[in-house]
Motif scaffolding. Structure first.
Motif, PDB file in Angstrom:
ATOM      1  N   LEU A   1       0.829  -1.206   0.000  1.00  0.00           N
ATOM      2  CA  LEU A   1       0.000   0.000   0.000  1.00  0.00           C
ATOM      3  C   LEU A   1       0.860   1.250   0.000  1.00  0.00           C
ATOM      4  N   LYS A   2       1.947   1.238   0.772  1.00  0.00           N
ATOM      5  CA  LYS A   2       2.833   2.401   0.825  1.00  0.00           C
ATOM      6  C   LYS A   2       3.520   2.626  -0.514  1.00  0.00           C
ATOM      7  N   VAL A   3       3.944   1.565  -1.181  1.00  0.00           N
ATOM      8  CA  VAL A   3       4.574   1.691  -2.500  1.00  0.00           C
ATOM      9  C   VAL A   3       3.589   2.301  -3.497  1.00  0.00           C
ATOM     10  N   ALA A   4       2.357   1.794  -3.500  1.00  0.00           N
ATOM     11  CA  ALA A   4       1.352   2.323  -4.414  1.00  0.00           C
ATOM     12  C   ALA A   4       1.036   3.780  -4.099  1.00  0.00           C
ATOM     13  N   ALA A   5       0.974   4.113  -2.806  1.00  0.00           N
ATOM     14  CA  ALA A   5       0.716   5.502  -2.423  1.00  0.00           C
ATOM     15  C   ALA A   5       1.816   6.418  -2.937  1.00  0.00           C
TER      16      ALA A   5
ATOM     17  N   VAL B   1      -1.022  14.295  13.162  1.00  0.00           N
ATOM     18  CA  VAL B   1      -1.420  13.016  13.746  1.00  0.00           C
ATOM     19  C   VAL B   1      -0.220  12.145  14.108  1.00  0.00           C
ATOM     20  N   VAL B   2       0.654  11.899  13.125  1.00  0.00           N
ATOM     21  CA  VAL B   2       1.786  11.004  13.373  1.00  0.00           C
ATOM     22  C   VAL B   2       2.797  11.646  14.302  1.00  0.00           C
ATOM     23  N   ASP B   3       3.121  12.913  14.061  1.00  0.00           N
ATOM     24  CA  ASP B   3       4.119  13.581  14.891  1.00  0.00           C
ATOM     25  C   ASP B   3       3.661  13.743  16.339  1.00  0.00           C
ATOM     26  N   ARG B   4       2.355  13.713  16.581  1.00  0.00           N
ATOM     27  CA  ARG B   4       1.850  13.765  17.953  1.00  0.00           C
ATOM     28  C   ARG B   4       1.844  12.395  18.624  1.00  0.00           C
ATOM     29  N   GLY B   5       2.102  11.357  17.849  1.00  0.00           N
ATOM     30  CA  GLY B   5       2.069  10.009  18.400  1.00  0.00           C
ATOM     31  C   GLY B   5       0.687   9.393  18.458  1.00  0.00           C
ATOM     32  N   TRP B   6      -0.276   9.975  17.764  1.00  0.00           N
ATOM     33  CA  TRP B   6      -1.630   9.428  17.768  1.00  0.00           C
ATOM     34  C   TRP B   6      -1.732   8.175  16.917  1.00  0.00           C
ATOM     35  N   MET B   7      -0.842   8.035  15.917  1.00  0.00           N
ATOM     36  CA  MET B   7      -0.936   6.907  14.992  1.00  0.00           C
ATOM     37  C   MET B   7       0.455   6.547  14.496  1.00  0.00           C
ATOM     38  N   ASP B   8       0.671   5.249  14.297  1.00  0.00           N
ATOM     39  CA  ASP B   8       1.934   4.776  13.737  1.00  0.00           C
ATOM     40  C   ASP B   8       2.067   5.234  12.288  1.00  0.00           C
ATOM     41  N   ALA B   9       3.263   5.645  11.896  1.00  0.00           N
ATOM     42  CA  ALA B   9       3.480   6.182  10.546  1.00  0.00           C
ATOM     43  C   ALA B   9       3.169   5.155   9.469  1.00  0.00           C
ATOM     44  N   ASP B  10       3.506   3.890   9.702  1.00  0.00           N
ATOM     45  CA  ASP B  10       3.238   2.864   8.695  1.00  0.00           C
ATOM     46  C   ASP B  10       1.744   2.664   8.483  1.00  0.00           C
TER      47      ASP B  10
ATOM     48  N   TYR C   1      -3.563   5.733   3.728  1.00  0.00           N
ATOM     49  CA  TYR C   1      -3.529   6.660   2.603  1.00  0.00           C
ATOM     50  C   TYR C   1      -3.421   5.901   1.281  1.00  0.00           C
ATOM     51  N   GLY C   2      -2.655   4.812   1.293  1.00  0.00           N
ATOM     52  CA  GLY C   2      -2.589   3.986   0.090  1.00  0.00           C
ATOM     53  C   GLY C   2      -3.924   3.322  -0.209  1.00  0.00           C
ATOM     54  N   ALA C   3      -4.608   2.847   0.851  1.00  0.00           N
ATOM     55  CA  ALA C   3      -5.877   2.145   0.652  1.00  0.00           C
ATOM     56  C   ALA C   3      -6.939   3.052   0.066  1.00  0.00           C
ATOM     57  N   VAL C   4      -6.967   4.323   0.471  1.00  0.00           N
ATOM     58  CA  VAL C   4      -8.018   5.217  -0.018  1.00  0.00           C
ATOM     59  C   VAL C   4      -7.875   5.468  -1.522  1.00  0.00           C
ATOM     60  N   GLN C   5      -6.658   5.242  -2.061  1.00  0.00           N
ATOM     61  CA  GLN C   5      -6.480   5.391  -3.505  1.00  0.00           C
ATOM     62  C   GLN C   5      -7.253   4.329  -4.278  1.00  0.00           C
ATOM     63  N   ALA C   6      -7.556   3.204  -3.610  1.00  0.00           N
ATOM     64  CA  ALA C   6      -8.264   2.125  -4.290  1.00  0.00           C
ATOM     65  C   ALA C   6      -9.765   2.352  -4.327  1.00  0.00           C
ATOM     66  N   LEU C   7     -10.235   3.421  -3.716  1.00  0.00           N
ATOM     67  CA  LEU C   7     -11.669   3.656  -3.585  1.00  0.00           C
ATOM     68  C   LEU C   7     -12.126   4.794  -4.493  1.00  0.00           C
ATOM     69  N   PRO C   8     -13.392   4.756  -4.916  1.00  0.00           N
ATOM     70  CA  PRO C   8     -13.954   5.927  -5.591  1.00  0.00           C
ATOM     71  C   PRO C   8     -14.271   7.004  -4.567  1.00  0.00           C
TER      72      PRO C   8
ATOM     73  N   TRP D   1      -7.064   2.130  -8.283  1.00  0.00           N
ATOM     74  CA  TRP D   1      -7.524   1.092  -7.359  1.00  0.00           C
ATOM     75  C   TRP D   1      -6.908  -0.256  -7.706  1.00  0.00           C
ATOM     76  N   LEU D   2      -6.744  -0.539  -9.013  1.00  0.00           N
ATOM     77  CA  LEU D   2      -6.187  -1.824  -9.420  1.00  0.00           C
ATOM     78  C   LEU D   2      -4.707  -1.908  -9.056  1.00  0.00           C
ATOM     79  N   VAL D   3      -3.974  -0.812  -9.236  1.00  0.00           N
ATOM     80  CA  VAL D   3      -2.551  -0.791  -8.870  1.00  0.00           C
ATOM     81  C   VAL D   3      -2.384  -0.953  -7.369  1.00  0.00           C
ATOM     82  N   VAL D   4      -3.204  -0.272  -6.593  1.00  0.00           N
ATOM     83  CA  VAL D   4      -3.104  -0.356  -5.137  1.00  0.00           C
ATOM     84  C   VAL D   4      -3.381  -1.778  -4.662  1.00  0.00           C
ATOM     85  N   VAL D   5      -4.492  -2.362  -5.128  1.00  0.00           N
ATOM     86  CA  VAL D   5      -4.847  -3.719  -4.712  1.00  0.00           C
ATOM     87  C   VAL D   5      -3.796  -4.715  -5.183  1.00  0.00           C
ATOM     88  N   GLY D   6      -3.335  -4.546  -6.416  1.00  0.00           N
ATOM     89  CA  GLY D   6      -2.349  -5.476  -6.954  1.00  0.00           C
ATOM     90  C   GLY D   6      -1.044  -5.466  -6.191  1.00  0.00           C
TER      91      GLY D   6
END
Length: 409
Positions: A130-134, A265-274, A280-287, A394-399
């Motif tokens: 997902l990160k590569v596709a993003a 978000v990430v810099d505050r420690g609320w969420m892991d960067a990965d 963010y990569g997953a949302v690219q697969a969506l309309p 979406w196809l590139v992200v899923v693939g």
């Protein structure tokens, strides 16, 4: 009189509830099928609402698009809101937002609950894909935006300067300063920006008093929500403050929200960067709108306000500035559009946005994606599939997610 499918002849009216429902179903169809990101959405909207339904003319569509480019926030979603507003008033604006956003937001909220499973061999491989596709999607967006928004030596110089500066000075303050500088340089150096060729004079569907009330509400919330969050020590208000501020200050659309939210978000420690980049990569697969990524961040982050409530709060907060600014801007634009200075400032902002996206491509996208030399080849391959082979995102992200998940098992 001959009419386009879905259009009403002059003088014919439709009951408000029926008109709002018509707007909702029309935009729900777009939310289920409009793959490809913000620029693709504009093409889908033109085909549906200019050519097929005849809700607006070519010139009116160009006018509304110009207004949305002038505002901070997601331009394609704002264009949908403006179309809904013209069609069915305030109810139509809300219906357009709900219909276009609902499918992607629902999927991102569901994915938020899978975030804890993004670990182990299969999880880490899927996440890396997902990160590569993003990274490839951001690269493609950067190239496309540079071709249109940073053309010519002045705009290109502004974009390069902003990009280099933001690689050195990071964070929301630096980004806001860069955007302000871009507007100032555009005001001084790009005053020859031409009016859209097909722009037409249209009367605003919003009364001036309503527009003023919407803008005052926007400004009051921008100041009051962070203050209330600090005074009340409320996790939910803190979450709303971050996403409202992001929706109110981001210029350039969905891809530019990445560095702003990463800082918040990430810099505050609320969420892991990965996990952040995987979402963010997953949302690219969506309309639908990329800003629906907010539902994932609000739901998946480790802050106390997470879960369904956090996801919904983040989603509403990031779109609320646009829901207030679109009706506030329509009467103002009727006056401003004739002035070269206003068009120059917007051109300067757009050039700086290219630099901001270039800085984001380097950090955090590439710095947190490329772990070994072979990852450069994966990013390049994903970009080739997107830009050369013209495969849907979406196809590139899923693939890539599935391929890297299998390879690391």
């Amino acid at each position: 009189m001959k009419t386009v499918e879905g259009a009403m002849p002059a003088g014919e009216s439709r009951p408000p509830a029926a008109a709002a429902w018509e707007v909702f179903t029309a935009f729900l169809g777009q939310g289920l099928t409009a793959f490809g990101g913000p620029m693709a959405h504009l093409g889908y909207f033109r085909r549906e609402f200019v050519e097929r339904r005849g809700w607006v003319t070519e010139g009116q569509f160009a006018e509304l698009l110009a207004i949305c480019q002038f505002l901070p926030g997601p331009a394609s979603s704002q264009l949908g809101m403006a179309l809904g507003l013209r069609r069915a008033g305030a109810a139509g604006m809300l219906a357009a937002f709900a219909g276009f956003t609902l499918p992607a937001a629902t999927a991102m909220l569901a994915l938020a609950y899978a975030a804890p499973a993004m670990s182990g061999e299969w999880g880490s491989g899927w996440l890396h894909g997902l990160k590569v596709a993003a990274a490839a999607v951001v690269l493609q967006a950067l190239i496309a935006m540079a071709r249109t928004l940073a053309r010519g030596p002045v705009r290109a110089g502004m974009a390069i300067g902003a990009g280099l500066g933001l690689m050195i000075a990071t964070g929301p303050v630096a980004q806001i300063f860069a955007l302000a500088a871009g507007a100032a340089f555009g005001l001084a150096m790009l005053r020859d920006e031409a009016m859209p060729a097909e722009a037409e004079t249209t009367s605003s569907p919003v009364r001036p008093g309503v527009a003023m009330a919407a803008f005052v509400t926007f400004a009051v919330l921008l100041a009051a929500v962070p203050l209330a969050a600090q005074l009340l020590q409320s996790p939910m208000l803190a979450l709303a403050s971050v996403f409202y501020r992001t929706g109110a200050l981001v210029f350039g659309g969905g891809h530019v929200v990445l560095p702003l939210l990463h800082s918040e978000v990430v810099d505050r420690g609320w969420m892991d960067a990965d996990v952040f980049l995987a979402g963010y990569g997953a949302v690219q697969a969506l309309p639908g709108p990329l800003f629906s990524f907010a539902a994932f961040v609000g739901g998946a982050q480790t802050f106390a306000a997470g879960g369904w409530a956090g996801g919904l709060v983040a989603l509403v907060a990031i779109f609320l500035p646009s829901l207030l600014l679109v009706p506030a801007a329509l009467p103002v634009w009727d006056v401003l559009r004739a002035h070269p200075a206003a068009r120059g400032a917007v051109a300067g902002l757009n050039a700086v946005v290219v630099g901001l996206l270039a800085a984001a491509l380097w950090d955090p996208v590439l710095t947190e994606t490329v772990e070994r030399p072979s990852d450069w080849a994966l990013v390049a391959a994903a970009w080739v599939f997107l830009a050369i082979a013209k495969l849907p995102p979406w196809l590139v992200v899923v693939g890539f997610a599935a391929a890297t998940g299998v390879m690391t098992r």
